[in-house]
Design a protein around this motif. Sequence first.
Motif, short mmCIF file in Angstrom:
data_model
loop_
_atom_site.label_atom_id
_atom_site.label_comp_id
_atom_site.label_asym_id
_atom_site.label_seq_id
_atom_site.Cartn_x
_atom_site.Cartn_y
_atom_site.Cartn_z
N GLN A 1 -9.99 2.13 -3.08
CA GLN A 1 -9.49 1.18 -4.07
C GLN A 1 -7.99 0.95 -3.91
N LYS B 1 -9.66 -2.99 -9.68
CA LYS B 1 -9.37 -1.68 -9.06
C LYS B 1 -10.24 -0.62 -9.73
N THR C 1 -6.86 -2.73 -2.53
CA THR C 1 -6.10 -3.53 -3.49
C THR C 1 -4.78 -3.99 -2.89
#
Length: 429
Positions: free
Chosen positions: A400, A203, A404
């Motif tokens: 991100q 991440k 994720t």
Amino acid sequence: MRNRPLRGGAAVALSLLLGGGALSACGSSDSPAPSSNDGRGPITVATGKDLTQTVQKLVAKWNDGHPKEKVRLVELPEDGDQARQQLVQNMQIKSDAYDVVRLDAVWTAEFAARRWIRPLPDGLVDTSSFVPAALKTGEYRGKLYAAPWLTGTGVLYYREDLLAKAGIKEPPKTWAEMRDDCAKVRKAPGGKGVDCYAGQYGKYEGLTVNYSEAVQSAGGEVFDSSGKPQVDSPQAKAGLQFLVDGFKNGTIPEKAVTYKEEEGRRAFQEGRLVFHRNWAYVYALASEKDGSKVAGEFGVAPIPGEDGLGSGTLGGNNLAVSAFSKHQATARDFVAHIVSPAVQNEYGRAQSFPLSLAALYTDPGMIKQYPYLPALKQGMDKAKPRPVVVRYNEVSTAIQEHVTAAITGKKPVGQASGELQKALTALAD
């Protein structure tokens, strides 16, 4: 990949493939920059850590020929976020401590919009000599604000030896071919237990890069040319689905969900991956006979895509002149000197960073020294520059967060894409 300066033996680390989207109010909250100061005299250049001492040698030659306009190098933090923060703080107080600044390509729009750097005058550099996509990373609203210096894009490292044992004669051009190749390798001598493929999925900025490349490689785009996000398009969803499916079906090993550049590089060098997406810097390290189990056993190719070769993210570092420099004439001359063909040729032969001069990628001597250059050039021809947006860091953070959630199974692709679309739309307004 972090937005980090290049390290010795490393190529530039790179991010998002967005196509446009300059904010209409850019720079309106900042005080106007001072009028151009064409003074001459000593200058300070803020750059990355020069572990190879190559830049120091180039500067020494400049200083020998310009005793009244000597250059002093100041090394910024190795971590890209910290380097950016230091530059931003410097510009916010209108400090003249730095005359020339090395910017990650994705920072150009922000620094230009806030009037922290000066447009470069027409004719200062030979724009026709640069890799076209690299040149675009230095532009903002039709003007060149930063001269491209270092550039590059992600490439596919692959085990030539394992593919040969499996009867495979060339690297894959599509995701399906890559999966099929891995299945064959696992049945061949030496292939048992070797994972298929990995990029960067921790991440951090590297996830933004890998997601963006997946979207592009499926025919989509994160932002269109007008600056509108397009992450909920069928093509963008297909790109995200490739990553999600990769973790589900084992194409991408589960542990790769935390990989950054170095974790993946080590896995490849230790013989634990058939295919690996990374930057050009890996070539030299993976070729070291004392530190790599795959030295002499791997090749380099452009990254694969859904229906053919994929589209990587173009990254790099550019050189710009601070609006607060008292010696801007000298600063401009130094920028032009460093990115000139003669100096880039010298720099390119002394270290392995991919440079912005187009001719270097077809130079026989350079190719002999760095055999990966033809594959890198082929990848760069299809690569996309990062977004021309001021709020890039917020854009990357949003990507991100939602990507994720998708690759870890917390959200289905449709939900993650829809929520990301809303988040990016808000940031683009």
